[in-house]
Design a protein around this motif. Structure first.
Motif, PDB file in Angstrom:
ATOM      1  N   THR A   1      38.838  32.941  35.778  1.00 16.69           N
ATOM      2  CA  THR A   1      39.145  34.263  35.237  1.00 16.69           C
ATOM      3  C   THR A   1      38.073  35.278  35.625  1.00 16.69           C
ATOM      4  OG1 THR A   1      40.291  33.232  33.378  1.00 16.69           O
ATOM      5  CG2 THR A   1      39.652  35.528  33.129  1.00 16.69           C
TER       6      THR A   1
ATOM      7  N   TYR B   1      38.540  36.153  39.187  1.00 19.83           N
ATOM      8  CA  TYR B   1      39.691  37.056  39.336  1.00 19.83           C
ATOM      9  C   TYR B   1      39.310  38.476  38.925  1.00 19.83           C
ATOM     10  CZ  TYR B   1      44.133  39.333  38.548  1.00 19.83           C
ATOM     11  OH  TYR B   1      45.170  40.223  38.569  1.00 19.83           O
ATOM     12  N   LEU B   2      38.554  38.600  37.840  1.00 17.46           N
ATOM     13  CA  LEU B   2      38.129  39.935  37.405  1.00 17.46           C
ATOM     14  C   LEU B   2      37.183  40.588  38.402  1.00 17.46           C
ATOM     15  CD1 LEU B   2      37.590  39.336  33.593  1.00 17.46           C
ATOM     16  CD2 LEU B   2      39.438  40.597  34.694  1.00 17.46           C
TER      17      LEU B   2
ATOM     18  N   GLN C   1      42.393  43.103  40.909  1.00 19.73           N
ATOM     19  CA  GLN C   1      42.721  42.655  39.561  1.00 19.73           C
ATOM     20  C   GLN C   1      43.486  43.754  38.834  1.00 19.73           C
ATOM     21  OE1 GLN C   1      41.333  43.747  36.468  1.00 19.73           O
ATOM     22  NE2 GLN C   1      39.828  45.182  37.236  1.00 19.73           N
TER      23      GLN C   1
ATOM     24  N   VAL D   1      43.895  43.696  35.287  1.00 20.11           N
ATOM     25  CA  VAL D   1      43.645  43.574  33.861  1.00 20.11           C
ATOM     26  C   VAL D   1      43.231  44.919  33.285  1.00 20.11           C
ATOM     27  CG1 VAL D   1      42.258  42.417  32.109  1.00 20.11           C
ATOM     28  CG2 VAL D   1      43.017  41.165  34.115  1.00 20.11           C
ATOM     29  N   THR D   2      42.290  45.575  33.933  1.00 22.14           N
ATOM     30  CA  THR D   2      41.828  46.880  33.479  1.00 22.14           C
ATOM     31  C   THR D   2      41.843  47.849  34.651  1.00 22.14           C
ATOM     32  OG1 THR D   2      39.511  46.461  33.966  1.00 22.14           O
ATOM     33  CG2 THR D   2      40.278  45.840  31.785  1.00 22.14           C
TER      34      THR D   2
ATOM     35  N   LEU E   1      34.693  47.030  36.886  1.00 19.33           N
ATOM     36  CA  LEU E   1      33.952  45.967  36.214  1.00 19.33           C
ATOM     37  C   LEU E   1      32.741  45.592  37.061  1.00 19.33           C
ATOM     38  CD1 LEU E   1      36.956  43.730  35.151  1.00 19.33           C
ATOM     39  CD2 LEU E   1      35.645  45.271  33.718  1.00 19.33           C
TER      40      LEU E   1
ATOM     41  N   ARG F   1      31.325  43.663  39.312  1.00 20.98           N
ATOM     42  CA  ARG F   1      31.864  42.621  40.193  1.00 20.98           C
ATOM     43  C   ARG F   1      30.849  41.553  40.544  1.00 20.98           C
ATOM     44  NH1 ARG F   1      34.923  45.251  45.051  1.00 20.98           N
ATOM     45  NH2 ARG F   1      35.164  43.060  45.491  1.00 20.98           N
TER      46      ARG F   1
END
Length: 91
Positions: A18, A21-22, A27, A29-30, A34, A36
């Motif tokens: 996970t 993936y983020l 990605q 999700v958001t 993020l 990275r």
């Protein structure tokens, strides 16, 4: 191998997958950026820890097979699941 250890190894692999993936630029999700580098580094460390724990109980080939199989399953399901959740939020 106890059931507790098997579950913890599986959860460690899921968390590592996970986080990796983020760390991906694709990605879903958001929408915000993020960190990275840290997500990728911690994800790889978690996968390394899981592989070392698997090596304690199984051979090297079996450990790598188990981890890669679980990673392939998670990286196939996660993008589709997150895209579905994102499309449901937009409606």
């Amino acid at each position: 191998m106890s059931i507790f250890l098997a579950i913890s190894i599986s959860i460690t692999i899921m968390l590592g997958a996970t986080l990796m993936y983020l760390a991906s630029s694709h990605q879903q999700v958001t929408s915000r950026k993020l960190p990275r580098r840290w997500a990728l580094l911690v994800g790889m460390m978690l996968l390394g820890v899981a592989l070392m724990l698997l090596n304690e109980f199984y051979g090297a080939a079996t450990s790598v097979f188990f981890e890669v199989t679980l990673l392939s399953l998670l990286w196939t399901i996660a993008p589709a699941l997150f895209a579905y959740i994102a499309s449901r939020k937009k409606q």
